[in-house]
Design an enzyme around this catalytic site. Structure first.
Site, PDB file in Angstrom:
ATOM      1  N   TYR A  42      -5.584   6.378  -8.753  1.00 23.83           N
ATOM      2  CA  TYR A  42      -6.704   5.542  -8.644  1.00 23.83           C
ATOM      3  C   TYR A  42      -7.891   6.193  -9.380  1.00 23.83           C
ATOM      4  O   TYR A  42      -8.680   5.243  -9.842  1.00 23.83           O
ATOM      5  CB  TYR A  42      -6.933   5.587  -7.169  1.00 23.83           C
ATOM      6  N   THR A  85      -8.316  -0.019   6.710  1.00 21.24           N
ATOM      7  CA  THR A  85      -7.323   0.441   6.013  1.00 21.24           C
ATOM      8  C   THR A  85      -5.953   0.557   6.965  1.00 21.24           C
ATOM      9  O   THR A  85      -5.973   0.401   8.155  1.00 21.24           O
ATOM     10  CB  THR A  85      -7.365   2.122   5.828  1.00 21.24           C
ATOM     11  N   VAL A  86      -4.904   0.495   5.939  1.00 21.18           N
ATOM     12  CA  VAL A  86      -3.548   0.644   6.583  1.00 21.18           C
ATOM     13  C   VAL A  86      -2.943   2.036   5.966  1.00 21.18           C
ATOM     14  O   VAL A  86      -3.315   2.458   4.830  1.00 21.18           O
ATOM     15  CB  VAL A  86      -2.608  -0.514   6.209  1.00 21.18           C
ATOM     16  N   CYS A 124       0.724  -1.441  -0.213  1.00 14.53           N
ATOM     17  CA  CYS A 124      -0.079  -0.067   0.043  1.00 14.53           C
ATOM     18  C   CYS A 124       0.861   1.071   0.093  1.00 14.53           C
ATOM     19  O   CYS A 124       1.665   1.477   0.859  1.00 14.53           O
ATOM     20  CB  CYS A 124      -0.879   0.129   1.116  1.00 14.53           C
ATOM     21  N   TRP A 172      -7.475  -6.694   5.548  1.00 12.45           N
ATOM     22  CA  TRP A 172      -5.853  -7.126   5.600  1.00 12.45           C
ATOM     23  C   TRP A 172      -5.860  -8.096   6.773  1.00 12.45           C
ATOM     24  O   TRP A 172      -6.537  -8.043   7.819  1.00 12.45           O
ATOM     25  CB  TRP A 172      -5.129  -5.960   6.234  1.00 12.45           C
TER      26      TRP A 172
END
Length: 352
Positions: free
Chosen positions: A175, A111-112, A44, A77
């Site tokens: 993106y 999210t990370v 990521c 994740w």
């Protein structure tokens, strides 16, 4: 979290958990060595920012790190890279568990990067832009000797201005192009992306770094997109006017950063490619992961030092990566002449 609707444009959910970890603990979470665990994925770009800044500042001992697997499903994740598929410190199989510990009704993106309090198992924050700024401003007591000033007070205004442009037109625009729901949305994002890359090329033709004569937060944020450009964004996201290797100034700038300790030694090209080409099954339904490009090209001379600048200012480069945090051999290019670095045991290695 991101989303795309057929016939519409791309959107990113930036409704982060904005609790902060501060030196004075004003949000209830004081800076405290070992109290928190930074969860990233090397795949990521947003999480890679945190990994780079943490290493540049020398926060490895104060803020331990967990690395999630590059491939995940709709359940979030996971920690399949660890024995038994559990993070050895948090004891969880999926990052989602830490989000639900914080808020059982949590319905936003898992999210990370995310910072988790070890004792409670709860996510403290996933505020992507704030996490790295707070590493620079709030964790100063635990910075290594010689740590660079990545967000110096005198340069914060220009750094913020560059970061805003890079986020809108580069970090997020790739993106927007890749997940565009219409030809018009794709064309708009594509045009904005390459106009900004041209602007950045002009700026960096005269300056080694984006703001001032040393590394700053701005360089970190641009680098994590550039390092993914040819392996992923050029083909997978249809950002194909040119490859990074066909943009001489940006390619040299990116190699300069990659060869700077703290940048390239956090990059895992295997994780990057497996994540994008396997997780985005709507874009790549065959699940084929491309073999190229050859990552060894990142070690080619860049000749950027002629522009002046000192990467670490009055400080010094970070020391060697610890064996526990080293990117697996074969996942990132190593200097062919330095076998000690390949073993992560050579204190004299120039990388470092």
């Amino acid at each position: 979290m991101s989303y795309v609707s057929r016939g519409k444009g791309y959107g990113r959910d930036t409704r982060y958990i904005t609790t902060r970890i501060t030196a004075d603990g004003r949000d209830g979470y004081p800076v405290e060595p070992g109290r928190y665990r930074l969860v990233i994925s090397r795949a990521c770009p947003w999480a890679s920012r945190a990994a780079i800044v943490r290493r540049l500042l020398g926060l490895e001992q104060a803020l331990p790190m967990a690395v999630a697997a590059p491939v995940h499903d709709e359940r979030s994740w996971n920690f399949d890279l660890d024995p038994g598929g559990r993070d050895p410190v948090l004891g969880i199989e999926r990052l989602r568990e830490a989000y639900l510990a914080r808020d059982p009704g949590y319905e936003r993106g898992i999210t990370v990067p995310a910072v988790v309090e070890v004792a409670s198992g709860k996510v403290v924050t996933n505020d992507v832009p704030q996490i790295t700024l707070d590493m620079s401003r709030e964790w100063t007591r635990y910075h290594r000797p010689g740590a660079p000033a990545l967000y110096p007070r005198a340069l914060r205004a220009p750094i913020d201005a560059v970061n805003a442009l890079v986020y809108q037109d580069v970090n997020n625009a790739v993106y927007e192009a890749g997940f565009a729901g219409t030809q018009e949305a794709y064309a708009e994002a594509y045009g904005r992306l390459f106009a900004r890359l041209d602007w950045l090329s002009d700026r960096l033709e005269r300056s080694r770094y984006l703001v001032g004569d040393t590394l700053t937060e701005a360089d970190v944020r641009l680098f994590t997109t550039l390092v993914r450009f040819d392996p992923v964004y050029h083909g997978h996201f249809k950002c194909n006017r040119q490859k990074l290797t066909e943009m001489p100034v940006l390619w040299a700038y990116a190699r300069d950063l990659f060869q700077t300790p703290g940048f390239g030694d956090t990059v895992d090209f295997d994780h990057i490619k497996r994540h994008y080409y396997l997780v985005h099954s709507d874009i790549n339904p065959t699940g084929i992961v491309p073999a190229g490009p050859d990552p060894a090209d990142w070690l080619a001379p860049h000749d950027r030092a002629v522009l002046g600048g000192r990467p670490f200012g009055d400080g010094a480069a970070p020391g060697p990566v610890t064996p526990e945090e080293a990117v697996p051999a074969g996942h990132t290019p190593l200097p062919a002449s330095c076998r000690g670095w390949a073993r992560r045991s050579c204190s004299r290695c120039p990388y470092p």
